[in-house]
Design an enzyme around this catalytic site. Structure first.
Site, PDB file in Angstrom:
ATOM      1  CB  ILE A  14       5.456   7.637  -1.688  1.00  0.00           C
ATOM      2  CG1 ILE A  14       6.846   8.154  -2.861  1.00  0.00           C
ATOM      3  CG2 ILE A  14       4.268   8.668  -2.216  1.00  0.00           C
ATOM      4  CD1 ILE A  14       6.714   8.422  -3.991  1.00  0.00           C
ATOM      5  NE  ARG A  35       5.891  -3.503  -3.380  1.00  0.00           N
ATOM      6  CZ  ARG A  35       6.073  -3.817  -2.216  1.00  0.00           C
ATOM      7  NH1 ARG A  35       4.627  -4.089  -1.002  1.00  0.00           N
ATOM      8  NH2 ARG A  35       6.714  -4.348  -1.254  1.00  0.00           N
ATOM      9  N   GLY A  73       1.034  -1.062  -0.053  1.00  0.00           N
ATOM     10  CA  GLY A  73       0.146  -0.046  -0.121  1.00  0.00           C
ATOM     11  C   GLY A  73       0.725   1.301   0.241  1.00  0.00           C
ATOM     12  CG  HIS A  74       4.406   1.055   0.472  1.00  0.00           C
ATOM     13  ND1 HIS A  74       5.514   0.383  -0.177  1.00  0.00           N
ATOM     14  CD2 HIS A  74       4.540   0.428   1.620  1.00  0.00           C
ATOM     15  CE1 HIS A  74       5.783  -0.403   0.303  1.00  0.00           C
ATOM     16  NE2 HIS A  74       5.080  -0.865   1.867  1.00  0.00           N
ATOM     17  CB  ALA A  75       4.971   4.279  -4.656  1.00  0.00           C
TER      18      ALA A  75
END
Ligand code: TYD
Length: 139
Positions: free
Chosen positions: A125, A100, A53-55
């Site tokens: 991020i 993702r 749940g981030h990049a």
């Protein structure tokens, strides 16, 4: 940098079949286009839980379902991609700046991640709007 040529890609790794059991392997700069600086794995995931749940701003990674299966959900603000991973000799190669989330873990799954960076909290991020801005800037 993520470009049209450098997009998330499913990679089939070698599988040496043997009556004694199968064997797969990965060579850096051969099966994956980077040197491996870090390996981590996610396991004992309770049913219904999600990871990610981030990049990452800089990291490229290969995600492999070492055991069991799970779903990798990708979204860049325009395009959604859902990839179910459940073959031990398959991995999902993700360029940097890929948003993702990993969902749908079967029980006893092991999610192995090979990364081309060492862990650094400051390259995460978590804000999706911030991510989309960063992604659009490098497209
Ligand atoms: P995080 O990357 O947020 O997990 P996920 O994206 O799968 O939900 O990491 C969870 C915790 O583990 C966080 O406190 C940072 C730590 N961590 C490390 O110390 N080293 C690592 O290589 C990773 C991936 C995480």
């Amino acid at each position: 940098m993520q470009t049209k040529e450098n997009i998330p890609k499913l990679i089939t790794l070698p599988k040496i079949k043997d009556l004694r059991g199968n064997l797969s392997f990965i060579e850096a700069q051969n099966h994956i286009p980077f040197d491996i600086k870090r390996v981590y794995w996610i396991y004992d995931v309770p049913g219904g839980q999600e990871r990610g749940g981030h990049a990452y701003t800089n990291s490229r990674e290969l995600i492999i379902p070492l055991s069991g299966g799970f779903t990798v959900e990708l979204f860049n603000g325009e395009e959604k991609k859902i990839v179910r991973l459940n073959q031990t000799n398959e991995g999902l190669l993700l360029p940097e700046l890929t948003w993702r989330k990993i969902t749908g873990f079967l029980s006893n799954s092991v999610c192995l991640v090979l990364s081309d960076t060492k862990y650094s909290e400051c390259e995460y991020i978590y804000d999706f709007n911030k991510y989309v801005k960063a992604f659009n800037a490098i497209k």
